[in-house]
Design an enzyme around this catalytic site. Structure first.
Site, PDB file in Angstrom:
ATOM      1  N   LYS A  68      16.293  -6.144 -23.007  1.00 22.95           N
ATOM      2  CA  LYS A  68      16.547  -6.557 -21.618  1.00 22.95           C
ATOM      3  C   LYS A  68      16.660  -5.325 -20.707  1.00 22.95           C
ATOM      4  CE  LYS A  68      17.969  -9.014 -18.046  1.00 22.95           C
ATOM      5  NZ  LYS A  68      16.905  -9.415 -17.101  1.00 22.95           N
ATOM      6  N   HIS A  74      13.228  -4.064 -20.107  1.00 21.45           N
ATOM      7  CA  HIS A  74      12.631  -4.993 -19.137  1.00 21.45           C
ATOM      8  C   HIS A  74      13.012  -4.592 -17.718  1.00 21.45           C
ATOM      9  CE1 HIS A  74      13.124  -8.369 -16.349  1.00 21.45           C
ATOM     10  NE2 HIS A  74      12.055  -8.891 -16.902  1.00 21.45           N
ATOM     11  N   ASN A  75      14.271  -4.339 -17.504  1.00 23.35           N
ATOM     12  CA  ASN A  75      14.719  -3.979 -16.157  1.00 23.35           C
ATOM     13  C   ASN A  75      14.154  -2.629 -15.728  1.00 23.35           C
ATOM     14  OD1 ASN A  75      16.178  -6.312 -16.495  1.00 23.35           O
ATOM     15  ND2 ASN A  75      18.110  -5.454 -15.763  1.00 23.35           N
ATOM     16  N   GLU A  90      10.732  -3.198 -14.624  1.00 21.13           N
ATOM     17  CA  GLU A  90      10.816  -3.825 -13.294  1.00 21.13           C
ATOM     18  C   GLU A  90      10.976  -2.755 -12.200  1.00 21.13           C
ATOM     19  OE1 GLU A  90      13.854  -6.958 -13.290  1.00 21.13           O
ATOM     20  OE2 GLU A  90      14.435  -6.259 -11.298  1.00 21.13           O
ATOM     21  N   TYR A  91      11.783  -1.740 -12.467  1.00 24.05           N
ATOM     22  CA  TYR A  91      11.918  -0.635 -11.502  1.00 24.05           C
ATOM     23  C   TYR A  91      10.548   0.003 -11.222  1.00 24.05           C
ATOM     24  CZ  TYR A  91      17.066   0.139 -11.418  1.00 24.05           C
ATOM     25  OH  TYR A  91      18.427   0.047 -11.225  1.00 24.05           O
ATOM     26  N   LYS A  97      21.664  -0.841 -10.059  1.00 22.77           N
ATOM     27  CA  LYS A  97      22.839  -1.266 -10.811  1.00 22.77           C
ATOM     28  C   LYS A  97      22.988  -0.553 -12.137  1.00 22.77           C
ATOM     29  CE  LYS A  97      23.427  -5.619  -8.575  1.00 22.77           C
ATOM     30  NZ  LYS A  97      24.546  -6.549  -8.666  1.00 22.77           N
ATOM     31  N   ARG A 104      14.592   5.907  -6.052  1.00 20.87           N
ATOM     32  CA  ARG A 104      15.705   5.157  -5.444  1.00 20.87           C
ATOM     33  C   ARG A 104      16.843   6.109  -5.070  1.00 20.87           C
ATOM     34  NH1 ARG A 104      16.651  -0.903  -7.913  1.00 20.87           N
ATOM     35  NH2 ARG A 104      14.451  -1.451  -8.156  1.00 20.87           N
ATOM     36  N   ARG A 147       8.743  31.045 -25.805  1.00 20.35           N
ATOM     37  CA  ARG A 147       9.981  30.803 -26.562  1.00 20.35           C
ATOM     38  C   ARG A 147      10.122  31.796 -27.717  1.00 20.35           C
ATOM     39  NH1 ARG A 147      10.475  26.379 -29.234  1.00 20.35           N
ATOM     40  NH2 ARG A 147      12.681  25.927 -28.907  1.00 20.35           N
ATOM     41  N   HIS A 197      11.993  31.972 -31.315  1.00 21.11           N
ATOM     42  CA  HIS A 197      12.038  30.586 -31.793  1.00 21.11           C
ATOM     43  C   HIS A 197      10.881  30.259 -32.738  1.00 21.11           C
ATOM     44  CE1 HIS A 197      15.472  29.465 -29.419  1.00 21.11           C
ATOM     45  NE2 HIS A 197      14.901  29.829 -28.284  1.00 21.11           N
TER      46      HIS A 197
END
Lengths: 311, 311
Positions: B15, B18-19, B22-23, B92, B119, B277, B283
């Site tokens: 879910k 999903h949201n 949607e964004y 939200k 946003r 690096r 590294h």
């Protein structure tokens, strides 16, 4: 607040953002290299010479300096060392934590985040090989690199770097407020200037910017950076447009330009988002022409009504 | 794993993604609107008509359908309602959590993340007003919108949306593996198709893609999407190039194109990152021409040596 941030204090936080900025600096360097190699057909050694020349300009920095050394390095095969190095970047986590904290704070940190994602994509070598077969890039003869082409890339790199630093310093400012740290941003620039992987001439200008009273709301608004970005803007657009047309991925160049274009819009398109959110979720909206919070009864009589509180 | 993910199970995770998707869907709609309004000078109502026409194509979806309704809506002033709505999008948290989880998993989730940052930038209205004064956009006469211009934007929107879904489904696949959930991605597409805010004709194609044996390693490699993206590619580049040249921010259009261009590169520029690096942090790196892990003694004799293990 992410676990990484919760476990650390202001000093660790600043070091984390330093490392995030380092990711973005390196990504911008890699994208500049990619344009010079893939669009203009320059050899690694020739690109090393370009970076060496850039290190005598306002781009002067440790990372630009060592890029020239690394690109000019030959290995035992007689070719350029970088041409033999596997194109899969590793990461130790600080870039990711920086991005996660920015998301928590609601700070748009696009350059560092795109740099982290670019490393993640580089690590998907098998998938990239499959995709390269499925989506073949049309052969394109290398363009001749004129001095003004090189200068355009240099200026684009500087503008993108300014945006990246503006985002990182805004994040430190937001974190300072959120966690009550009273960070001195000018002093942080001075410490970084003194010695660290992102040490650069540009940090002098950041120190000067924060010495002003009042300090700028965003580094892009400090006079030196505002002028530099305004001067570079045309070249920056030209370079990103060229990369887009040529199929060369420049996520950090592109995202910093998109941020800049979003930032300088007094009126952006988020009104549409708010309209949609009110339609499907009754999340309400505010208006430009009067105070208050409103909802349109989309599925009923279509009337606008005052709503109690923002959803 | 972020707190949000730790506290939830597979159903909540799906879910959440999903949201997040949607964004990104909404951000791509807002950017399409912005191009049509700012580059072509179309009115909100005229753009509503464009979206209504698009809803009769492969873009058919609830969000495209209601975009047409919202853009055509007039308010009590007699003007378009959206022209009066404040351009500051609220959120939200689910978009942010989706991005944070993608960072944890090392999945390049650029579209959703850029939507979340867009946003956040929309919420900085005071700063945007200051920046609009500092960096004025040169006046530019609106271009005439030919049918082929509109079709180019429609195809670019579809291609960008495919990339966004490919990223979101890759995230669910990675989460499923990481957390042992055995998610059925085709079934998730079927459930979303049945009814939710991102319900869309395109989910049929996702169901079909995951019904294949073996399923595609990435949705972009499924035949229907591969063909759609290949067909849209030229228009997609043209639209992003136009936005870049015109100073209209299209972070989601740009980041999906950059992802696509990065994905289809069997050989990317991350060799430079690994060289840097190794220079500043020892590294180490791997080579294309032989197995093992190597380090160059940059500051000493410049010789390459075999290194014990990847750093």
């Amino acid at each position: 607040m992410s676990l990484a941030v919760a476990a650390s204090g202001a000093g660790h936080y600043v070091k984390m953002v330093h490392n995030g900025i380092e990711y973005a600096d390196m990504q911008l360097i890699a994208e500049s290299y990619d344009i010079l190699a893939s669009v203009y057909g320059l050899s690694a050694a020739a690109i090393g010479d370009v970076f060496a020349a850039w290190n005598a300009t306002e781009l002067e920095s440790y990372l630009i300096e060592i890029t020239a050394i690394v690109l000019r390095k030959r290995d035992a095969t007689g070719g350029a060392l970088v041409d033999a190095i596997l194109d899969e970047a590793e990461q130790k986590g600080t870039g990711r934590w920086t991005a996660q904290s920015a998301l928590d704070l609601g700070v748009p940190l696009t350059a560092i985040t795109e740099a982290v994602y670019a490393r993640a994509l580089s690590a998907r070598r098998d998938l990239r090989r499959l995709a390269a077969e499925a989506f073949q890039r049309p052969a394109q003869a290398p363009l001749a690199a004129s001095p003004s082409d090189l200068e355009a890339i240099r200026r684009a790199l500087y503008a993108a770097k300014i945006v990246s630093y503006a985002q990182g310093f805004e994040q430190m400012s937001a974190a300072s407020e959120e966690y009550g740290w009273a960070l001195n941003l000018g002093e942080i620039a001075a410490i970084w200037r003194g010695g660290c992987i992102i040490r650069a001439r540009m940090l002098d200008r950041i120190m000067q910017a924060y010495a002003a009273s009042p300090p700028p709301a965003n580094l892009l608004l400090a006079e030196a950076f505002r002028n530099a970005v305004a001067a570079a803007e045309g070249d920056w657009r030209r370079v990103v447009g060229l990369a887009v047309a040529s199929g060369v991925a420049t996520p950090a160049f592109s995202s910093t330009l998109a941020y800049y274009d979003g930032l300088r819009r007094a009126r952006g398109p988020a009104n549409v988002l708010q309209g949609l959110r009110d339609y499907f979720g009754a999340h309400t909206y505010r208006r430009l022409d009067k105070p208050g919070v409103f909802h349109t009864r989309w599925g009923q009589d279509g009337e606008e009504v005052a709503a109690g509180s923002p959803g």
